[in-house]
Design a protein around this motif. Structure first.
Motif, PDB file in Angstrom:
ATOM      1  N   GLU A 105       0.842  -1.199   0.000  1.00 17.46           N
ATOM      2  CA  GLU A 105       0.000   0.000   0.000  1.00 17.46           C
ATOM      3  C   GLU A 105       0.874   1.245   0.000  1.00 17.46           C
ATOM      4  N   ILE A 106       0.473   2.220  -0.794  1.00 16.19           N
ATOM      5  CA  ILE A 106       1.114   3.533  -0.796  1.00 16.19           C
ATOM      6  C   ILE A 106       0.077   4.551  -0.361  1.00 16.19           C
ATOM      7  N   ARG A 107       0.415   5.363   0.635  1.00 20.44           N
ATOM      8  CA  ARG A 107      -0.524   6.362   1.159  1.00 20.44           C
ATOM      9  C   ARG A 107       0.095   7.748   0.969  1.00 20.44           C
ATOM     10  N   PRO A 108      -0.113   8.359  -0.200  1.00 19.00           N
ATOM     11  CA  PRO A 108       0.521   9.659  -0.473  1.00 19.00           C
ATOM     12  C   PRO A 108       0.150  10.727   0.547  1.00 19.00           C
ATOM     13  N   GLU A 109      -1.087  10.687   1.037  1.00 24.07           N
ATOM     14  CA  GLU A 109      -1.515  11.722   1.977  1.00 24.07           C
ATOM     15  C   GLU A 109      -0.754  11.649   3.296  1.00 24.07           C
ATOM     16  N   ASP A 110      -0.291  10.449   3.662  1.00 21.29           N
ATOM     17  CA  ASP A 110       0.502  10.276   4.879  1.00 21.29           C
ATOM     18  C   ASP A 110       1.995  10.191   4.595  1.00 21.29           C
ATOM     19  N   MET A 111       2.349  10.173   3.314  1.00 25.46           N
ATOM     20  CA  MET A 111       3.743  10.071   2.899  1.00 25.46           C
ATOM     21  C   MET A 111       4.408   8.826   3.494  1.00 25.46           C
ATOM     22  N   ASP A 112       3.713   7.685   3.373  1.00 27.11           N
ATOM     23  CA  ASP A 112       4.317   6.427   3.782  1.00 27.11           C
ATOM     24  C   ASP A 112       3.857   5.301   2.871  1.00 27.11           C
ATOM     25  N   ALA A 113       4.522   4.179   2.971  1.00 26.06           N
ATOM     26  CA  ALA A 113       4.192   3.011   2.155  1.00 26.06           C
ATOM     27  C   ALA A 113       4.490   1.762   2.969  1.00 26.06           C
ATOM     28  N   THR A 114       3.707   0.704   2.725  1.00 28.45           N
ATOM     29  CA  THR A 114       3.918  -0.580   3.377  1.00 28.45           C
ATOM     30  C   THR A 114       4.329  -1.597   2.319  1.00 28.45           C
ATOM     31  N   VAL A 115       5.427  -2.304   2.602  1.00 30.47           N
ATOM     32  CA  VAL A 115       6.008  -3.207   1.617  1.00 30.47           C
ATOM     33  C   VAL A 115       6.381  -4.530   2.279  1.00 30.47           C
ATOM     34  N   GLU A 116       6.524  -5.554   1.439  1.00 28.53           N
ATOM     35  CA  GLU A 116       7.102  -6.802   1.904  1.00 28.53           C
ATOM     36  C   GLU A 116       8.627  -6.679   1.897  1.00 28.53           C
ATOM     37  N   PRO A 117       9.335  -7.567   2.602  1.00 28.76           N
ATOM     38  CA  PRO A 117      10.775  -7.367   2.797  1.00 28.76           C
ATOM     39  C   PRO A 117      11.623  -7.560   1.556  1.00 28.76           C
ATOM     40  N   SER A 144      17.486  -5.267  -0.854  1.00 26.03           N
ATOM     41  CA  SER A 144      16.106  -5.433  -0.401  1.00 26.03           C
ATOM     42  C   SER A 144      15.877  -4.551   0.819  1.00 26.03           C
ATOM     43  N   LEU A 145      14.653  -4.064   0.955  1.00 24.92           N
ATOM     44  CA  LEU A 145      14.343  -3.159   2.062  1.00 24.92           C
ATOM     45  C   LEU A 145      14.360  -3.883   3.398  1.00 24.92           C
ATOM     46  N   GLY A 146      14.014  -5.175   3.407  1.00 26.63           N
ATOM     47  CA  GLY A 146      14.120  -5.938   4.639  1.00 26.63           C
ATOM     48  C   GLY A 146      15.561  -6.056   5.087  1.00 26.63           C
ATOM     49  N   GLY A 205      18.950  -9.644  11.779  1.00 19.57           N
ATOM     50  CA  GLY A 205      18.288 -10.936  11.683  1.00 19.57           C
ATOM     51  C   GLY A 205      18.514 -11.838  12.871  1.00 19.57           C
ATOM     52  N   THR A 206      19.095 -11.339  13.956  1.00 20.15           N
ATOM     53  CA  THR A 206      19.374 -12.178  15.119  1.00 20.15           C
ATOM     54  C   THR A 206      18.191 -12.285  16.069  1.00 20.15           C
ATOM     55  N   LEU A 207      17.155 -11.472  15.864  1.00 25.20           N
ATOM     56  CA  LEU A 207      15.981 -11.503  16.743  1.00 25.20           C
ATOM     57  C   LEU A 207      14.711 -11.919  16.014  1.00 25.20           C
ATOM     58  N   GLY A 208      14.747 -12.017  14.710  1.00 24.63           N
ATOM     59  CA  GLY A 208      13.556 -12.393  13.956  1.00 24.63           C
ATOM     60  C   GLY A 208      13.730 -12.090  12.485  1.00 24.63           C
ATOM     61  N   ILE A 209      12.734 -12.493  11.700  1.00 20.87           N
ATOM     62  CA  ILE A 209      12.731 -12.248  10.259  1.00 20.87           C
ATOM     63  C   ILE A 209      11.661 -11.210   9.947  1.00 20.87           C
ATOM     64  N   ILE A 210      12.065 -10.081   9.403  1.00 18.10           N
ATOM     65  CA  ILE A 210      11.127  -9.025   9.032  1.00 18.10           C
ATOM     66  C   ILE A 210      10.269  -9.496   7.860  1.00 18.10           C
ATOM     67  N   THR A 211       8.954  -9.350   7.994  1.00 19.63           N
ATOM     68  CA  THR A 211       8.039  -9.773   6.931  1.00 19.63           C
ATOM     69  C   THR A 211       7.234  -8.615   6.342  1.00 19.63           C
ATOM     70  N   GLU A 212       7.304  -7.444   6.973  1.00 19.28           N
ATOM     71  CA  GLU A 212       6.572  -6.281   6.457  1.00 19.28           C
ATOM     72  C   GLU A 212       7.180  -5.026   7.057  1.00 19.28           C
ATOM     73  N   LEU A 213       7.236  -3.962   6.237  1.00 12.99           N
ATOM     74  CA  LEU A 213       7.785  -2.687   6.683  1.00 12.99           C
ATOM     75  C   LEU A 213       6.862  -1.556   6.268  1.00 12.99           C
ATOM     76  N   THR A 214       6.642  -0.611   7.175  1.00 16.29           N
ATOM     77  CA  THR A 214       5.992   0.638   6.822  1.00 16.29           C
ATOM     78  C   THR A 214       7.051   1.732   6.866  1.00 16.29           C
ATOM     79  N   LEU A 215       7.241   2.407   5.730  1.00 18.21           N
ATOM     80  CA  LEU A 215       8.373   3.294   5.529  1.00 18.21           C
ATOM     81  C   LEU A 215       7.928   4.735   5.334  1.00 18.21           C
ATOM     82  N   ARG A 216       8.673   5.631   5.902  1.00 20.24           N
ATOM     83  CA  ARG A 216       8.437   7.060   5.726  1.00 20.24           C
ATOM     84  C   ARG A 216       9.049   7.503   4.399  1.00 20.24           C
ATOM     85  N   LEU A 217       8.274   8.197   3.586  1.00 18.13           N
ATOM     86  CA  LEU A 217       8.721   8.656   2.270  1.00 18.13           C
ATOM     87  C   LEU A 217       9.083  10.138   2.321  1.00 18.13           C
TER      88      LEU A 217
END
Length: 464
Positions: A105-117, A144-146, A205-217
């Motif tokens: 998802e890309i949310r231009p009004e909030d200037m953020d996006a959610t992506v897979e790793p 990769s972003l993850g 990666g020593t505490l877990g595997i990232i599966t989704e990120l919400t990023l500030r644009l």
């Protein structure tokens, strides 16, 4: 006692995962070697199998199977890390998330996006073109972003836009138990409990595997201009970079190349830069503000004795310069067939930059090493790249001596042994020297609490 390989548990996990994933559980040697460390001089320690995950639920299932049998789990994005992060020193399962590559998802009004790793930074910016926004963290490689979040990556634009630490609003990760964890809400700030986002960004990666990120644009700049300035010596170039920051010039990128690096760029790309220490800058803003900024920089550079100053708003010319900078590592290696590169990434307070870069250059000469210095000097981060023939044991020993000396130099000047590459395996020996035993004890306590079986990327950051 050092951690031991759990051959029985790994074999059981591989058998169960083969039944579950079918052809997406690979055990061929060449593919396993591709999922070990291949980027620089560290030994390749490949996993026993590679699991190609396609969803967060599948990552959970893989981790649960591995946890049940005590099999190590090594997250893998694109494999561009530089400190052995994807190695499997105890064997185990490499979990390749490159197929989890959807922009959710890309949310231009909030200037953020959610992506897979598995989404790469270039792929995300392609998706963002029509929105007037972009993702500004640029480590050079199309990582990769993850993986970028896991190593707390930064790069050429950090001086203005910050690092991954500043750009990840929240994330989801599969913990070593197989449980899914969400680190935060999507709000721009929060005081709700521990900063779990900050804990996971840089945990390698020593505490877990990232599966989704919400990023500030960030907004795409209205206009962009570039500037270059050549100097008679390293110290003056670095001093000028320091003064740019002290003046508050809103530079978007500021890179340093020593004379040797400029020579590599000229030979590889035919750019024809003066054979001297170089500052390469980029400014983002309105056309009027860019003119003022470049003129201010040009005046400062000339006052400091710059031997050549030029600037341009032509996108082709800027792209040519930055392409040469981004491809510097591979271009330099091509000039030394058969050699490998020892890449460092120390970071010091900007006030210490000139002294440290000058000393780094002199030490290369003292040890009779072939190498060069480049860096993101706007935030005090610089790289020394040493070229070594793997068959030359004495040369490799001198290079290892140099890397150890350089890390110590940075730490002694109030800096860090890693500005952006992470600790991984390659810098484990320097972490306690930098932060002290109390910090390592707290890190170990966190690791013990989250991952008591030590299955999540073991052998990285510190001994467990």
């Amino acid at each position: 006692m050092a951690a031991q390989r759990n051959a029985t548990g790994i074999e059981a996990a591989v058998s169960l995962l083969a039944d579950r994933l079918g052809p997406r559980l690979a055990t061929g040697r060449s593919l396993r070697e591709q999922h070990g460390h291949t980027t620089t001089w560290l030994e390749n320690q490949h996993p026993d199998a590679v699991a190609f995950a396609q969803s967060a639920a599948e990552v959970q299932e893989i981790v649960r199977i591995c946890a049940a049998h005590g099999a190590p789990v090594i997250p893998f994005g694109t494999g561009t890390s530089l400190e052995g992060h994807v190695n499997a020193p105890l064997g185990g399962i490499s979990v390749d998330v490159s197929g989890m590559d959807r922009v959710l998802e890309i949310r231009p009004e909030d200037m953020d996006a959610t992506v897979e790793p598995g989404v790469t930074r270039e792929a995300l910016n392609t998706e963002l073109r029509a929105t007037g926004l972009f993702f500004p963290v640029d480590p050079g490689a199309n990582a990769s972003l993850g993986g970028m979040a896991s190593t707390r990556a930064s790069g050429t634009t950090a001086v203005r836009y910050g690092t991954m630490r500043d750009r990840v609003l929240s994330l989801k990760a599969v913990l070593p138990s197989g449980e899914m964890m969400q680190s935060a809400a999507r709000a721009r700030k929060s005081s709700a409990g521990y900063d779990l986002t900050g804990l996971m960004v840089g945990a390698e990666g020593t505490l877990g595997i990232i599966t989704e990120l919400t990023l500030r644009l960030a907004p795409q700049p209205e206009a962009v201009s570039g500037a270059i300035a050549s100097f008679a010596d390293i110290a003056t170039a670095c001093q000028t970079a320091q003064e740019v920051i002290q003046m508050g010039l809103p530079v978007a990128r500021m890179e340093f190349l020593d004379e040797a690096a400029v020579g590599y760029v000229n030979r590889s790309h035919g750019i024809g830069l003066p054979a001297a220490a170089l500052l390469l800058l980029e400014f983002h803003g309105s056309p009027g503000s860019l003119a003022e900024q470049t003129e201010t920089f040009a005046e400062l550079a000339r006052d400091n004795g710059a031997t050549h100053v030029a600037w341009s708003s032509d996108p082709d010319e800027r792209s040519r310069l930055w392409r040469a900078r981004h491809e510097f590592y591979l271009s330099a290696l091509a000039l030394y067939p058969g050699r490998v590169g020892f890449s460092t990434d120390v970071c010091v307070p900007v006030s210490q930059l000139a002294a440290c870069v000058t000393a780094a250059r002199a030490k290369l000469d003292d040890l009779d090493l072939v190498g060069t210095n480049i860096g993101h000097v706007g935030d005090g981060n610089f790289h020394t790249l040493v070229f070594v023939d793997p068959a030359d044991a004495a040369g490799r020993a001198r290079a290892e001596t140099y890397v150890s000396w350089l890390n110590g130099l940075a730490i002694s000047h109030g800096g860090t042994c890693t500005g952006e590459h992470g600790i991984g395996q390659g810098k484990m020996a320097y972490l306690e020297r930098e932060l002290g035993p109390g910090a390592l004890a707290m890190m170990r306590a966190v690791k013990q609490g989250v991952d008591p079986l030590n299955i999540m990327n073991p052998g990285k950051i510190f001994a467990f």
